[in-house]
Design a protein around this motif. Structure first.
Motif, PDB file in Angstrom:
ATOM      1  N   SER A  20      34.286  37.286  25.625  1.00 14.49           N
ATOM      2  CA  SER A  20      34.395  38.680  26.074  1.00 14.49           C
ATOM      3  C   SER A  20      35.447  39.425  25.244  1.00 14.49           C
ATOM      4  N   ALA A  21      35.490  40.749  25.480  1.00 15.33           N
ATOM      5  CA  ALA A  21      36.342  41.628  24.662  1.00 15.33           C
ATOM      6  C   ALA A  21      37.811  41.239  24.755  1.00 15.33           C
ATOM      7  N   SER A  22      38.449  41.102  23.603  1.00 18.14           N
ATOM      8  CA  SER A  22      39.890  40.818  23.561  1.00 18.14           C
ATOM      9  C   SER A  22      40.333  40.943  22.111  1.00 18.14           C
ATOM     10  N   PRO A  45      36.360  44.313  21.086  1.00 20.04           N
ATOM     11  CA  PRO A  45      37.274  45.056  21.969  1.00 20.04           C
ATOM     12  C   PRO A  45      36.744  46.483  22.173  1.00 20.04           C
ATOM     13  N   SER A  46      37.170  47.122  23.241  1.00 18.85           N
ATOM     14  CA  SER A  46      36.627  48.462  23.528  1.00 18.85           C
ATOM     15  C   SER A  46      37.201  49.540  22.627  1.00 18.85           C
ATOM     16  N   LEU A  47      36.341  50.496  22.346  1.00 20.22           N
ATOM     17  CA  LEU A  47      36.779  51.752  21.763  1.00 20.22           C
ATOM     18  C   LEU A  47      36.960  52.700  22.933  1.00 20.22           C
ATOM     19  N   LEU A 130      29.479  48.910  28.295  1.00 22.26           N
ATOM     20  CA  LEU A 130      30.251  50.070  28.735  1.00 22.26           C
ATOM     21  C   LEU A 130      31.235  49.593  29.794  1.00 22.26           C
ATOM     22  N   ASN A 131      32.505  49.770  29.462  1.00 15.56           N
ATOM     23  CA  ASN A 131      33.556  49.254  30.329  1.00 15.56           C
ATOM     24  C   ASN A 131      34.254  50.445  30.960  1.00 15.56           C
ATOM     25  N   SER A 132      34.019  50.637  32.245  1.00 22.65           N
ATOM     26  CA  SER A 132      34.605  51.799  32.901  1.00 22.65           C
ATOM     27  C   SER A 132      35.786  51.355  33.746  1.00 22.65           C
ATOM     28  N   VAL A 167      26.874  47.088  31.689  1.00 25.85           N
ATOM     29  CA  VAL A 167      27.967  47.839  32.316  1.00 25.85           C
ATOM     30  C   VAL A 167      28.956  46.843  32.906  1.00 25.85           C
ATOM     31  N   LYS A 168      30.208  46.980  32.490  1.00 23.51           N
ATOM     32  CA  LYS A 168      31.257  46.089  32.992  1.00 23.51           C
ATOM     33  C   LYS A 168      32.013  46.841  34.082  1.00 23.51           C
ATOM     34  N   LEU A 169      32.025  46.257  35.246  1.00 26.21           N
ATOM     35  CA  LEU A 169      32.541  46.952  36.430  1.00 26.21           C
ATOM     36  C   LEU A 169      33.834  46.357  36.932  1.00 26.21           C
ATOM     37  N   PHE A 197      41.609  44.201  36.489  1.00 24.24           N
ATOM     38  CA  PHE A 197      42.604  45.271  36.376  1.00 24.24           C
ATOM     39  C   PHE A 197      43.980  44.660  36.164  1.00 24.24           C
ATOM     40  N   TYR A 198      44.725  45.259  35.266  1.00 18.18           N
ATOM     41  CA  TYR A 198      46.097  44.784  35.034  1.00 18.18           C
ATOM     42  C   TYR A 198      47.034  45.616  35.884  1.00 18.18           C
ATOM     43  N   GLN A 199      47.668  44.959  36.833  1.00 15.62           N
ATOM     44  CA  GLN A 199      48.504  45.682  37.784  1.00 15.62           C
ATOM     45  C   GLN A 199      49.937  45.765  37.253  1.00 15.62           C
ATOM     46  N   LEU A 215      47.487  36.230  32.117  1.00 12.45           N
ATOM     47  CA  LEU A 215      46.134  35.712  31.901  1.00 12.45           C
ATOM     48  C   LEU A 215      45.594  35.125  33.204  1.00 12.45           C
ATOM     49  N   SER A 216      44.276  35.068  33.315  1.00 16.38           N
ATOM     50  CA  SER A 216      43.664  34.575  34.565  1.00 16.38           C
ATOM     51  C   SER A 216      43.731  33.055  34.651  1.00 16.38           C
ATOM     52  N   THR A 217      43.372  32.533  35.814  1.00 13.73           N
ATOM     53  CA  THR A 217      43.166  31.088  35.993  1.00 13.73           C
ATOM     54  C   THR A 217      41.795  30.932  36.669  1.00 13.73           C
ATOM     55  N   ALA A 241      29.144  36.628  34.066  1.00 16.42           N
ATOM     56  CA  ALA A 241      30.361  36.382  34.851  1.00 16.42           C
ATOM     57  C   ALA A 241      31.563  36.580  33.947  1.00 16.42           C
ATOM     58  N   SER A 242      32.493  37.404  34.395  1.00 13.01           N
ATOM     59  CA  SER A 242      33.748  37.576  33.654  1.00 13.01           C
ATOM     60  C   SER A 242      34.883  37.569  34.659  1.00 13.01           C
ATOM     61  N   THR A 243      35.943  36.882  34.337  1.00  9.53           N
ATOM     62  CA  THR A 243      37.177  36.665  35.103  1.00  9.53           C
ATOM     63  C   THR A 243      37.183  35.281  35.719  1.00  9.53           C
ATOM     64  N   GLY A 244      38.068  34.465  35.171  1.00  9.93           N
ATOM     65  CA  GLY A 244      38.311  33.142  35.743  1.00  9.93           C
ATOM     66  C   GLY A 244      37.436  32.030  35.197  1.00  9.93           C
ATOM     67  N   VAL A 245      36.657  32.299  34.143  1.00 10.62           N
ATOM     68  CA  VAL A 245      35.862  31.210  33.543  1.00 10.62           C
ATOM     69  C   VAL A 245      36.757  30.498  32.521  1.00 10.62           C
ATOM     70  N   MET A 264      34.331  34.471  28.480  1.00 12.94           N
ATOM     71  CA  MET A 264      35.695  33.942  28.495  1.00 12.94           C
ATOM     72  C   MET A 264      36.630  34.764  27.618  1.00 12.94           C
ATOM     73  N   THR A 265      37.799  35.062  28.158  1.00 10.69           N
ATOM     74  CA  THR A 265      38.871  35.650  27.347  1.00 10.69           C
ATOM     75  C   THR A 265      40.160  34.855  27.532  1.00 10.69           C
ATOM     76  N   SER A 266      40.695  34.814  28.763  1.00  9.56           N
ATOM     77  CA  SER A 266      42.004  34.173  28.966  1.00  9.56           C
ATOM     78  C   SER A 266      42.026  32.748  28.435  1.00  9.56           C
ATOM     79  N   ALA A 267      40.975  31.991  28.716  1.00 10.82           N
ATOM     80  CA  ALA A 267      40.949  30.586  28.291  1.00 10.82           C
ATOM     81  C   ALA A 267      41.004  30.496  26.766  1.00 10.82           C
TER      82      ALA A 267
HETATM   83  C1  LIG Z   1      44.610  40.966  25.833  1.00 10.78           C
HETATM   84  C2  LIG Z   1      43.322  41.390  26.483  1.00 10.78           C
HETATM   85  C3  LIG Z   1      42.600  42.448  25.938  1.00 10.78           C
HETATM   86  C4  LIG Z   1      41.409  42.852  26.552  1.00 10.78           C
HETATM   87  N1  LIG Z   1      40.706  43.905  26.004  1.00 10.78           N
HETATM   88  C5  LIG Z   1      39.555  44.301  26.592  1.00 10.78           C
HETATM   89  C6  LIG Z   1      38.800  45.371  26.052  1.00 10.78           C
HETATM   90  O1  LIG Z   1      39.144  45.958  25.031  1.00 10.78           O
HETATM   91  N2  LIG Z   1      37.660  45.720  26.693  1.00 10.78           N
HETATM   92  C7  LIG Z   1      37.211  45.076  27.807  1.00 10.78           C
HETATM   93  O2  LIG Z   1      36.146  45.431  28.333  1.00 10.78           O
HETATM   94  N3  LIG Z   1      37.909  44.068  28.345  1.00 10.78           N
HETATM   95  C8  LIG Z   1      39.058  43.672  27.763  1.00 10.78           C
HETATM   96  N4  LIG Z   1      39.750  42.632  28.313  1.00 10.78           N
HETATM   97  C9  LIG Z   1      39.236  41.978  29.513  1.00 10.78           C
HETATM   98  C10 LIG Z   1      38.470  40.698  29.172  1.00 10.78           C
HETATM   99  O3  LIG Z   1      37.349  40.987  28.353  1.00 10.78           O
HETATM  100  C11 LIG Z   1      38.007  39.968  30.446  1.00 10.78           C
HETATM  101  O4  LIG Z   1      37.032  40.747  31.115  1.00 10.78           O
HETATM  102  C12 LIG Z   1      39.151  39.685  31.406  1.00 10.78           C
HETATM  103  O5  LIG Z   1      40.282  39.168  30.705  1.00 10.78           O
HETATM  104  C13 LIG Z   1      38.740  38.687  32.485  1.00 10.78           C
HETATM  105  O6  LIG Z   1      38.236  37.498  31.917  1.00 10.78           O
HETATM  106  P1  LIG Z   1      39.121  36.157  31.746  1.00 10.78           P
HETATM  107  O7  LIG Z   1      39.463  35.688  33.105  1.00 10.78           O
HETATM  108  O8  LIG Z   1      38.222  35.229  30.987  1.00 10.78           O
HETATM  109  O9  LIG Z   1      40.342  36.537  30.972  1.00 10.78           O
HETATM  110  C14 LIG Z   1      40.937  42.188  27.712  1.00 10.78           C
HETATM  111  C15 LIG Z   1      41.673  41.128  28.227  1.00 10.78           C
HETATM  112  C16 LIG Z   1      42.839  40.717  27.634  1.00 10.78           C
HETATM  113  C17 LIG Z   1      43.596  39.556  28.223  1.00 10.78           C
END
Ligand SMILES: Cc1cc2nc3c(=O)[nH]c(=O)nc-3n(C[C@H](O)[C@H](O)[C@H](O)COP(=O)(O)O)c2cc1C
Length: 334
Positions: A20-22, A45-47, A130-132, A167-169, A197-199, A215-217, A241-245, A264-267
């Protein structure tokens, strides 16, 4: 050997493992490493709408100028480096990689910036995500109005591109099932569940509000897991599926729930792109130990529609958990 092939957004993928995007997907070098490690597709990564809104005039001129003007655009000054550098990355990725390249746009409201999606298509993107990411903080703005904005945005991107649209929600909607159905009617071919969401936090020394990237777990998998199980075969769309894989077990779970792909991103940030190959090996082992020849055999086996007690994915689960609370804590502590 088990066949891991799957389809996502109408694209044939060699496995359900998608990066996934990172920042890892933001360079050609990172993309090459991901492909070599086994990524079946990559999401760039998103524009951001904010970047593109500034450039709407130039984009309009580019569109009038036709495809040939892309390379000219790359020579624009630093001001345009983001959006046009991104188009260059899409072009290079498409030319270099064998796997599908999914471009990503982040925005909240339709506008001229959406036209940029057609440039992404022209540059060779196989699909657009599309990431809203919208934090609605105005008490006067009703949830239904927020949802209508999402729908309008999806309709306008749909009109702009011919390639598949995901669409990424976020998970923060009162009726995820209803909204996802409307998003599909508005033109979404796939749903990515969910963005994370990053809080912000508060620093008690400086009293500053501090953005913090945690990063997620695997613990966080349960939210997408539940919603994928509920939506499988309920909405006619690909499900990611995105988040926690993080592990092969996580991938097996989301496939059982009904996902087409596991993102997967965090992993990958934690262990590097090469982590993908051990997850793939684990997935293959899991299937082979159970005599399953393809991932299609397990997809959706435990979705809400496939099980005898559909309430297990709903409120009944909560009641059962509360009723068994002392036992569960005792078991986990041992
Ligand atoms: C450093 C970082 C940058 C990210 N940049 C984007 C982004 O540009 N666009 C997007 O849709 N999600 C972005 N994400 C979110 C990830 O694509 C993913 O949806 C999110 O981290 C949850 O998945 P994970 O548990 O595998 O990390 C980013 C995440 C991280 C940690």
């Amino acid at each position: 050997m088990a066949d891991l092939g799957t389809r996502y957004l109408g694209l044939d993928l060699r496995s359900p493992l998608v990066a996934s995007a990172s920042p890892l997907t933001g360079t050609l070098e990172g993309l090459r490493r991901l492909e070599a490690a086994g990524a079946a597709a990559v999401v760039l990564p998103s524009l951001f709408e904010e970047q593109l809104t500034l450039e709407a005039d130039q984009v309009g001129r580019l569109l009038e100028g036709g495809a040939g003007s892309l390379s000219a655009a790359l020579a624009l000054d630093d001001y345009n480096a983001g959006p046009f550098g991104y188009l260059a990355l899409v072009e290079q990725a498409r030319a270099t990689l064998q796997i599908p390249v999914i471009a990503s746009l982040n925005g909240v409201a339709p506008g001229a910036w959406v036209e940029h999606a057609s440039l992404l298509e022209e540059a060779g993107a196989d699909a657009v995500e599309l990431n809203s990411y919208y934090v609605s903080s105005r008490p006067g703005l009703a949830g239904s109005e927020v949802e209508e904005r999402y729908l309008e945005l999806v309709r306008s991107v749909r009109q702009t591109v011919g390639i598949p649209l995901a669409v990424k929600l976020s998970p923060y909607f009162s009726s995820v099932a209803n909204l996802t159905r409307q998003l599909v009617q508005a033109g979404a071919d796939g749903l990515v569940l969910f963005n994370r969401f990053y809080q912000p936090d508060l620093d008690l020394e400086t009293l500053e509000i501090t953005p913090q990237l945690v990063l997620s777990t695997s613990e966080e998998l349960r939210l997408p897991l539940r919603w994928i199980a509920i939506l499988h075969k309920q909405v006619p769309a690909s499900l990611a599926a995105s988040t926690g894989v993080h592990t092969a077990a996580d991938v097996v779970k989301v496939l059982l729930a009904g996902a087409d792909v596991a993102m997967m991103t965090s992993a990958l940030l934690r262990h590097g792109p090469e982590h993908l190959s051990s997850v793939e090996a684990g997935l293959r082992d899991w299937l082979e130990q159970r005599g399953m020849q393809t991932v299609g055999h397990l997809r959706g086996l435990r979705s809400q529609r496939s099980i005898r007690d559909p309430a297990a994915w709903e409120r009944a689960n909560y009641i059962t958990m509360l009723a068994s609370y002392p036992d569960q804590v005792h078991t986990e502590a041992r």
